[in-house]
Scaffold this active site. Structure first.
Site, PDB file in Angstrom:
ATOM      1  CE  LYS B  77      -4.093   1.841   2.494  1.00  0.00           C
ATOM      2  NZ  LYS B  77      -4.899   1.791   4.017  1.00  0.00           N
ATOM      3  CB  SER B 152      -8.364   3.423   2.755  1.00  0.00           C
ATOM      4  OG  SER B 152      -7.209   2.936   3.604  1.00  0.00           O
ATOM      5  CB  SER B 176      -8.371   0.645   5.682  1.00  0.00           C
ATOM      6  OG  SER B 176      -9.073   1.928   5.927  1.00  0.00           O
TER       7      SER B 176
END
Lengths: 487, 486
Positions: B77, B152, B176
């Site tokens: 990420k 997210s 997330s």
């Protein structure tokens, strides 16, 4: 003109003498290339996390104990938010709250203006991190040096309402606080380098009026002298305002060292809302009894205690005792001499005269002090004072011997032997010296007998010259006089 | 093509020389470049660096010093700092930010011989549930490119679900990791707060953030969790525990496992189709020997509002460092405050600004007690309630998400509705519990996640229970014509 009473509260920030910064491993030093001691943590880069410096916490607890504070059982760090270019994270990690700081509810005694001692209550002693520094005029703009960002700071705040009631008391308070913090090894206390900074808030009120007047805060004071002059200036300025019927505005004022005057920096209404909250990156610090006992055990005897002992046990005059506790290493060295059964007064005299002068000239210091350690040991100095007391060494020769010991580290006794500086006090040796001097200066002998008594000193001087100062002056003079008057 | 092979299968084939490390890396990099289905899962990929790491991994394999994940490609990420390339956190403001250091989890993955193949798309600073708040475009769901992958960590979820990489790292502040894992039909795991170092994770809400793995199997998730966890002296809030251990992963039978289903997470908030799939899965687990009881956790109702005070408050402070002075992009103003305002005004997205303003408000003098302080008290009470339940039950269960994947740009999903979608995942963050989302079937042809939450520090038994459940429930796989790669 009405008479006014002055009230002064003081915030002191002292840089802790740790090797590394408060929340990272960057070294703590003064000066150097800008931004040469920075890392992701003290630059506030994305993802960087703080780890508290254990020894900074230890030093803060040490200071809080020395300042007679209650130590918090649990103490947390807060974030104090404001925007300023020297503040990398947009917040300062500090400690907020009444009973949260590492220490609170303490105090320290100072000499009061009206004589006697007076306790200055201390509201809080807490840990925080320093900010960076703006450097103006870099390529036509302003540069930022983050070397100082993250240096551990101890903040010490006096209690309210203020106990300090004059500029001179304020100066004594900061001076004594500084000496104490240096004494316990918490800070180097160099005000000129910003290692210790003080910000007084000053207010005055007409005599007889109970409620405190509007205060102003002073910044940029870089010596205890500036502190005193700055407060005096502020008191006078406020008095002029009140006299002319104008109000004192609550504001922060800067001190201009050049003009010795203060100028308005910012009004209090402009102050930010700091939005304090507990820093979620750090765990609470817990201080249990065992830990506090440990810190207490490593705390040296405090200057006031040592001073009292020097007066009561060693018979030093108050003024001399003050001189001996100006610096802890100095006091420890002095104590070591006395422990070797040196005479306190003889040791003191040497320390404050020849020794202090030589140390000063060479930039050396006694071990633990500021500078290269001296080669002179307490044993040396005690030996020297004994040689003098035992009349084996004359005062003038002793100075040369001490200088030699200082230079080489050779014990005084050996210096005396090597350089043949032993005092001439043997009666026979003295008698033959008198004989020789008289024999060579018959005209002077006549003058003496004719009533010119100054001749005596001249003859002693000649003997001194001949023996390189080794002759026992009073024995020689005694013998000389005997011979001059017996015939 | 490795496609849907698990990381453990791939690692086995690498060790047996059936597959070369450079070959596998090259294939993976090609798939990232091709971006099958136009998912938009990746923001950057450093080919040269990945191939160098692959060669190094091959040397470990050849020398016999390989670990269980050596040579396995990993997507990261883009809010986790990797020293090469940029770390954008999905923000224009950090578009050009090159971290001078690796996050602790990256150091650990490198040590284990994993090959970092790219950085994945995300909601800006991790703020969002649909990946639509990324400054670099949304992430599409491998099950249907018209739908969101969730957020997210949308990119990390889609990359694993689409078969581009077998493993990826995400971060979870209010769900997330678990939410997009549920929407994409894969395993997503948020470890106990403090078992994985946050050092190098671009902070959103420091007391809630935790890094964790996405995987196609519980075993893979456990392997990556094992790799990234463990004490870090450079993080002050680590639990002083050893890494998450792998021993006993397969030794926890379902029989006797006590599940608690909070009635607050079983109501109308949950889509009926989700609820149906979830209930089928629970009944299969009960048949296999689990017990499941409804429990009352009244404070959970306040989870979302509590979270949306605490997280923005911490975020408003964590994001204060983005002033454009020391790193990142800057829009110059007449003075410092103007520069900060212009930089943030021009370069931060709407949702990020919204949360900064909300957090600043909640922390301000005069509001602090009514909002921030009260939210902290609610958080404490909710945690106490959950602790009590977890003293009597092994796991708290619920659907991970109350909805299946929804269309990108959906008008129904205004920012308030989106925030409500975190109701099942937020409690684990507020209490610091380990929590995992496991695929448990389909609803409307789309994956449904089973959310499992255990007591703090019980990551191992949570993973072991999830492993056994996975044996019972099987896994789901996206249709190959919808962007998924087999």
């Amino acid at each position: 003109m009405a008479r006014y009473r002055t009230s002064v509260g003081i915030e002191v920030h002292a840089e802790l003498s740790t090797r590394s910064k408060m929340f990272c491993r960057c070294p703590v030093e003064f000066g150097g290339e800008p931004n040469s001691r920075v890392c992701p943590v003290c630059l506030g880069l994305p993802g960087a996390l703080p780890v508290p410096n254990r020894s900074a916490v230890d030093l803060a607890v040490r200071a809080a104990l020395a300042l007679d504070c209650t130590i918090a059982r649990e103490s947390v760090f807060h974030r104090k938010s404001y925007f300023y270019p020297d503040l990398p994270k947009g917040y300062q990690t500090t400690q907020f709250g009444e009973t949260n700081p590492i220490g609170y509810g303490g105090g320290m005694e100072i000499e009061a203006d009206e004589g006697g001692v007076k306790r200055i209550r201390i509201r809080r002693v807490h840990l925080e991190e320093d900010t960076g520094k703006l450097i103006h005029g870099i390529e036509g703009g302003t540069g930022i040096d983050y070397n100082r960002a993250g240096v551990p700071l101890l903040e010490i705040v006096t209690d309210f309402p203020p106990d300090i009631t004059s500029a001179t008391e304020a100066r004594r308070y900061v001076q004594k606080l500084r000496d104490l913090l240096v004494w316990i090894g918490v800070t180097h206390g160099k005000m000129e380098q910003g290692g210790l900074r003080c910000e007084p808030n000053v207010s005055i009120r007409p005599e007889g009026n109970d409620s405190l007047g509007t205060k102003t805060e002073l910044k940029n004071l870089n010596s205890t002298r500036s502190l005193q002059v700055g407060i005096e200036f502020e008191v006078a300025r406020q008095a002029r305002l009140l006299e002319s019927g104008r109000p004192v505005v609550q504001e922060t004022r800067g001190w201009d060292e050049q003009t010795e005057s203060s100028y308005a920096m910012r009004a209090k209404e402009d102050e930010d809302d700091y939005r304090y909250f507990v820093c979620p990156d750090l765990s609470p610090m817990q201080f249990d009894d065992a830990y506090l006992e440990h810190v207490r055990a490593t705390l040296p005897k405090l200057p006031d205690t040592v001073r009292e002992r020097f007066v009561n046990e060693y018979g030093l005059a108050e003024r001399d005792a003050d001189r001996m506790i100006a610096d802890r290493a100095w006091a420890v060295w002095f104590d070591a001499c006395v422990a070797l059964s040196g005479s306190p007064k003889a040791v003191l005299n040497w320390m404050i005269s020849d020794f202090a002068k030589l140390l000063n000239e060479s930039g050396q210091a006694v071990p633990g002090g500021e500078g290269e350690p001296t080669l002179v040991t307490p044993e040396h100095l005690v030996e020297l004072t004994r040689l003098i007391a035992d009349e084996k060494l004359g005062g003038k020769a002793a100075k040369s011997v001490f200088a030699e010991t200082f230079r080489t580290g050779e014990p005084p006794g050996e210096v005396v032997t090597r350089l043949g500086l032993a005092q001439v006090s043997d009666p026979e040796e003295i008698a033959s010296l008198v004989q020789a001097i008289l024999g060579e200066n018959r005209p002077l002998v006549e003058e003496f007998r004719a009533g010119k008594s100054q001749v005596l000193g001249f003859l002693v001087g000649l003997a001194m010259q001949r023996t390189n100062g080794r002759v026992h002056a009073s024995l020689f003079q005694e013998e000389l006089l005997r011979r001059l008057t017996e015939d | 093509m490795p496609g849907w092979a698990t990381a453990s299968e791939l690692a086995g084939r690498l060790r047996s020389r059936e597959l070369g490390c450079v070959e596998l890396t090259r294939e993976t990099l090609n798939r990232i470049e091709e971006d099958p289905g136009g998912l938009g899962a990746f923001l950057s990929s450093d080919r040269g660096e990945a191939l160098r790491a692959a060669e190094e991994a091959q040397r470990m394999l050849d020398a016999g010093t390989a670990g269980p994940l050596t040579g396995v490609p990993l997507a990261v990420k883009d809010n986790i700092c990797v020293a090469e390339g940029v770390t954008t956190a999905g923000s224009r403001l950090l578009e050009n930010f090159v971290s001078p250091y690796d996050a602790t989890v990256i150091e650990k993955c490198r040590e284990a011989g994993m090959v970092i193949v790219g950085k994945t798309n995300l909601d800006e600073f991790g703020m969002g549930s649909s990946n639509e708040n990324s400054a670099f475009g949304p992430v599409r769901n491998p099950w249907n490119p018209a739908l969101t992958a969730g957020g997210s960590s949308g990119g990390s979820a889609a990359a694993v679900a689409a078969g581009i990489v077998p493993l990826s790292l995400g971060s979870d502040t209010g769900g997330s990791i678990r939410f997009p894992a549920a929407l994409c039909g894969i395993v997503g795991f948020k470890p106990t707060y403090g078992r994985v170092s946050r050092r190098g994770l671009v902070a959103f809400a420091s007391s809630l953030d935790q890094i964790g793995p996405f995987a196609r199997s519980v075993e893979d998730a456990a392997l990556l969790a094992h790799t990234i966890s463990g004490d870090d002296p450079r993080e002050a809030r680590m639990r002083t525990e050893a890494p998450i251990s792998l021993g006993g992963l397969r030794d926890r039978p379902l029989s006797g496992l006590r599940l608690a289903w909070p009635q607050q997470l079983a109501g109308p908030e949950v889509q009926p189709s989700i609820r149906a799939t979830f209930e089928v899965a629970i009944s299969r687990l009960i048949e296999a020997g689990c017990t499941c009881e409804e429990v009352d956790l009244p404070m959970i109702r306040h989870g979302v509002s509590t979270y949306y005070i605490i997280a923005p408050s911490e975020a408003s402070s964590n994001l204060a460092r983005y002033d454009g002075i020391r790193f990142g992009r800057q829009v110059e103003g007449t003075d410092h405050v103007a520069t900060v305002a212009k930089t943030r005004g021009a370069l931060l997205g709407h949702e990020v600004k919204l949360r900064i303003i909300a957090g600043t408000y909640a922390l301000s003098a005069g509001y602090h007690d009514a909002y921030f302080a009260k939210a902290q008290r609610v958080r404490q009470r909710m945690t106490l309630e959950m602790d009590e339940v977890l003293a009597q039950y092994d796991l708290i269960v619920s659907p991970t998400s109350p909805v299946v994947a929804f269309p990108i740009g959906s008008a129904e999903m205004d920012h308030l509705t989106l925030k409500q979608l975190d109701l099942c995942t937020i409690p684990a963050n507020l209490g610091g519990y380990p929590s995992l989302s496991l695929p448990c079937g389909l609803a409307e042809g789309l994956p449904v996640g089973l959310g499992l939450t255990a007591q703090r520090g019980m990551d191992e038994s949570l993973l072991a229970a999830a492993w056994s459940m996975e044996q019972e429930l099987g896994s789901v796989m996206p249709p190959s014509d919808a962007g998924g790669v087999r």
